[in-house]
Design a protein around this motif. Sequence first.
Motif, PDB file in Angstrom:
ATOM      1  N   ILE A 300       0.834  -1.200   0.000  1.00 56.54           N
ATOM      2  CA  ILE A 300       0.000   0.000   0.000  1.00 56.54           C
ATOM      3  C   ILE A 300       0.873   1.256   0.000  1.00 56.54           C
ATOM      4  N   ARG A 301       2.005   1.187   0.725  1.00 55.43           N
ATOM      5  CA  ARG A 301       2.888   2.356   0.846  1.00 55.43           C
ATOM      6  C   ARG A 301       3.803   2.539  -0.361  1.00 55.43           C
ATOM      7  N   ASP A 302       3.871   1.550  -1.227  1.00 49.40           N
ATOM      8  CA  ASP A 302       4.740   1.643  -2.411  1.00 49.40           C
ATOM      9  C   ASP A 302       4.024   2.480  -3.471  1.00 49.40           C
ATOM     10  N   LYS A 303       4.032   3.774  -3.283  1.00 44.07           N
ATOM     11  CA  LYS A 303       3.271   4.692  -4.133  1.00 44.07           C
ATOM     12  C   LYS A 303       4.028   4.986  -5.432  1.00 44.07           C
ATOM     13  N   VAL A 333       4.185  -2.976 -15.840  1.00 44.18           N
ATOM     14  CA  VAL A 333       4.813  -1.670 -16.004  1.00 44.18           C
ATOM     15  C   VAL A 333       3.723  -0.607 -16.014  1.00 44.18           C
ATOM     16  N   VAL A 334       3.949   0.473 -15.306  1.00 43.57           N
ATOM     17  CA  VAL A 334       2.942   1.529 -15.205  1.00 43.57           C
ATOM     18  C   VAL A 334       2.829   2.295 -16.517  1.00 43.57           C
ATOM     19  N   ASN A 335       1.580   2.493 -16.958  1.00 40.14           N
ATOM     20  CA  ASN A 335       1.284   3.349 -18.103  1.00 40.14           C
ATOM     21  C   ASN A 335       1.001   4.749 -17.547  1.00 40.14           C
ATOM     22  N   LEU A 336       2.006   5.611 -17.627  1.00 41.53           N
ATOM     23  CA  LEU A 336       1.916   6.918 -16.966  1.00 41.53           C
ATOM     24  C   LEU A 336       0.796   7.776 -17.533  1.00 41.53           C
ATOM     25  N   PRO A 370      -5.965   6.131  -2.132  1.00 44.09           N
ATOM     26  CA  PRO A 370      -5.132   5.021  -2.584  1.00 44.09           C
ATOM     27  C   PRO A 370      -4.511   5.284  -3.944  1.00 44.09           C
ATOM     28  N   ASP A 371      -3.433   4.566  -4.229  1.00 44.87           N
ATOM     29  CA  ASP A 371      -2.878   4.555  -5.570  1.00 44.87           C
ATOM     30  C   ASP A 371      -3.900   3.955  -6.523  1.00 44.87           C
ATOM     31  N   GLU A 401      -6.122   1.077   7.091  1.00 44.38           N
ATOM     32  CA  GLU A 401      -4.863   1.538   6.502  1.00 44.38           C
ATOM     33  C   GLU A 401      -4.971   1.885   5.027  1.00 44.38           C
ATOM     34  N   GLY A 402      -5.912   1.257   4.328  1.00 42.70           N
ATOM     35  CA  GLY A 402      -6.093   1.594   2.920  1.00 42.70           C
ATOM     36  C   GLY A 402      -5.905   0.411   1.993  1.00 42.70           C
ATOM     37  N   PHE A 403      -5.776   0.713   0.712  1.00 41.03           N
ATOM     38  CA  PHE A 403      -5.731  -0.306  -0.324  1.00 41.03           C
ATOM     39  C   PHE A 403      -5.179   0.353  -1.583  1.00 41.03           C
ATOM     40  N   LYS A 404      -4.944  -0.452  -2.608  1.00 39.16           N
ATOM     41  CA  LYS A 404      -4.521   0.075  -3.905  1.00 39.16           C
ATOM     42  C   LYS A 404      -5.365  -0.554  -5.001  1.00 39.16           C
TER      43      LYS A 404
END
Length: 706
Positions: A300-303, A333-336, A370-371, A401-404
Amino acid sequence: MDTQELKQYLADAPPTVVRLEIEKHFDALNAQQKKYAHFISRACFEGSRIVARQISPESEPIYDFILALHKSGSGDWKALQAKAGISDEDLDHFLQYAAQFLGNGGNYKSFGDAKFIPRCPESAFSALAGTSPEAQTFYDATSGAIFSTDNPSLLHLGYPEQGHMTTYYPNSPDITKVEIDAVSKWMEGKGLLPENTRLVKNKDGSFEIWIASANRTIPTQGGDIGKETTFKIDSGILAGKTITLVYGDYSKEMAAITASIKRAAENADTEVQKNMHNAYARSFENGSIQDFKESQRFWIRDKGPMVECNIGFIETYRDPAGIRGEWEGFAAVVNLERTKAFAGLVEAQPSLVPCLPWGKDFEKDKTFSPDFTSLEVMTFAGSGIPIGINIPNYDDIRQREGFKNVSLGNVMNAKAPNEKIPFIAEKDLDVLRRYRDDALEIQVGLHELTGHGCGKLLQETEPNVYNFDKANPPISPLTGKPITTWYKSGETWGSVFGSWAGAYEECRAELVAMSLSCEFAALKIFGFGDGSVDMDGEAGDVLYASYLSMARAGITSLEMWDPKSRKWGQPHSQARFSILQCFINAEDDFCKLDYQKDDLSDLTVKLDRSKILTAGRKAVDDYLLKIHIHKSTADAEGGIKLFGDMTNVDDFWGKKVRDVVLQNKQPRKVFVQANTFIDEATGEVTLKHYDATPEGMIQSWVDRNV
C-alpha cells in the motif's frame, strides 16, 4: 452424458489466443527495474504448478504431458504428428486444447469453473503419448481424467460431498461442508488465517491443515499461533477429534519462489519495495500469513512505482468455502499517461462517495487516497487474468490503513479479430463498438476504487471495543430502526457470508460502478463531456454503452450457470445476472428482452437510454442500498436471501435463454505472455515475445522451464 450435453464442455475450437503487448513499456525501464521485474516474473511463474494442483489431480500431469510432447517432437508439431500417425484435424484439436489448458492453468475454465475436454478422440492423445516414454508416463498419470465425463458432478468445481471436483480438500472424499465450516471456525478462534492452507480429513476422522511454505518444519520462533502443532477439540461437532498443522505444502515451489523474491528485493528501487519483498520471502519460507499481511501493508505504501506487482494466495473464488486462496502473481509496467485519469478519479473520491445511497454511519470513518494505476501486464501467473484489481482483501487493513487499485490496460484492450457481439440490437452496435472500451475503463475504475474501496463494516474490532456507538446504534435505512447485527470480535466479512461472499461483493462493486457512472463529473475525468448532464452527447454515449454492456453481460452470464447442480460457476457472472434482473425489475419499462421468435434466436436487450438517469439509477440505488447495508451490518441471513432471490434461475432463463446463450457463446481469450531472460554474467535482461497461436503459447511455457 448425451452428445448435446457434452457439447458445452468441449474445448474451444479455435480458442481466442491473443498476445499481451509489453515490449515498448518494458524497454522504457532502466536496467535495475528490468532486473526487478524479471525476478518478480520468475517468482510468479514458479507458482504455476501450485495453480495446477489447486484445480484438479490431473492438471499437473497434463501440463507435463504437453511439455513432454514438445520435447518429443523437438518443437516440430508436424514431425510429431507424423510420428504419432494422427490426422491434421486431430493435431489441431490437441494444440487448441493445450492452448486453452495453459491459458487457464488447468483443465477447468478459470471463468466458469467447468471442465473442458478435447474435441479429438481419446485415441489421438494415446497415439501422441506413444511418441516418447516420458510423454507416456505423464499421460498414464492423468488416469483417464482428460476425457472422463462419466460423473457429471465432477465437471464442475465445488464441495466433495456434492460430488464436485476440488483439491482444496485433497484425499478427503467424505469431508462435509459442516466439518469444513467447523474447522474454519476453530481456525478463526485461534487467529489462524486460511488463505495459504488446504484441509485434509484422514480416515480416522482427524484433520490436517496443510500450510504452504518452503520449510517443512514449524518455524523456530513458532508459527502464526505459536509452536504447538496438534490440537484436541473438546466441544462441538469436532469433539474428540484432533487438528494437526502440517508445514511444507508445495515446499519445492515455495522455495523457488522465495529465492526469486529475495533477488527482487536486491534490485528494488526503494526501501519500501525491499521491505515488501522481504516480508513476502518470510511468508513463503515459513508459511506465515501475518508476514504476508505485512507485505501488503508495504505494498500500500509503495506509491507510484514504475514496476507494480503483487504475489501470493490472493483470491478465494475457487475454494467452495470461499476462504482459501489461489496462487497468483503479477509484474507490470505503469502506463503513466492512462494513470493520470485514474489519479483524477482518486482525487474525486471524496465528492463521489456521498453520491451513494447510504449515510455516513455506513461509510468509512476515514477517506483514503489510494494509488490507482493503469498497468501494462508483463506477467500474470494464475488461472486467469482480470482487467482490474483492488487489494489487499484483508478487511482490517482496508478499513484502517487503505488499499490500492490497478487497471490492466493491455488485458482490457486485447481484441480478437472479427469479435462478435451477440444480443445487441443493430441500432446499438455502432455506439457500443465505439465506446465499450472507454465505458469498461470507467466501470473498472469505479468498480475497483470506489466499489471495493467504499463502505464500513460495523464491528467489534476487539473484545468489547466497537467502531460505532453500541449504546446508540446507527439507524438502518432498510428498517428505520437501530441495527441489531454487526461483526463480532474475530469475525470477518468472508467468514460471516461464507461461499456467497465473492459473488455478493462483486455485485456490490458493480452496482457502485453503475450508480456512479451516472455522475457526469466522473465521466469528465476520463475526457467525456464537461461535467454537465448531457445524455445526447458523447458522455451520454459512454454511459449508454456502459449500461448496455452490463445488461448484455447479464444475459451471457448464463453460460456459467449449471442446470444440473443449479450452481453458478463464476462470481462475476452471478453478480451481473442479478444486475440484469435489477434492470428488468426497474419501473417504467426501463429494460426488457426483445425477441419475436419462440426459440429466442433473435434475442436482443432493449434498454431505454432516456431513462438511465431516472428509472435505471433508482433501481440500481435501491438494490445497492440493500446489498450494502446487509454487508455493513453482518446480516448474512438477509443479504444471502436477497442475493439468492436475485440470482435464482427459473426455467425461462435456465432453459430458453441459456440455450441461445450457448449457441452464441464466444471463446474466452487466453493470453500469450512474454518471457524475460537474464545474463548472469552481464546482468542484462532481455524480453522475448511469442506468436499469438497455440504453438506460440506452448513455446512460451517450454521456455519458462517451471
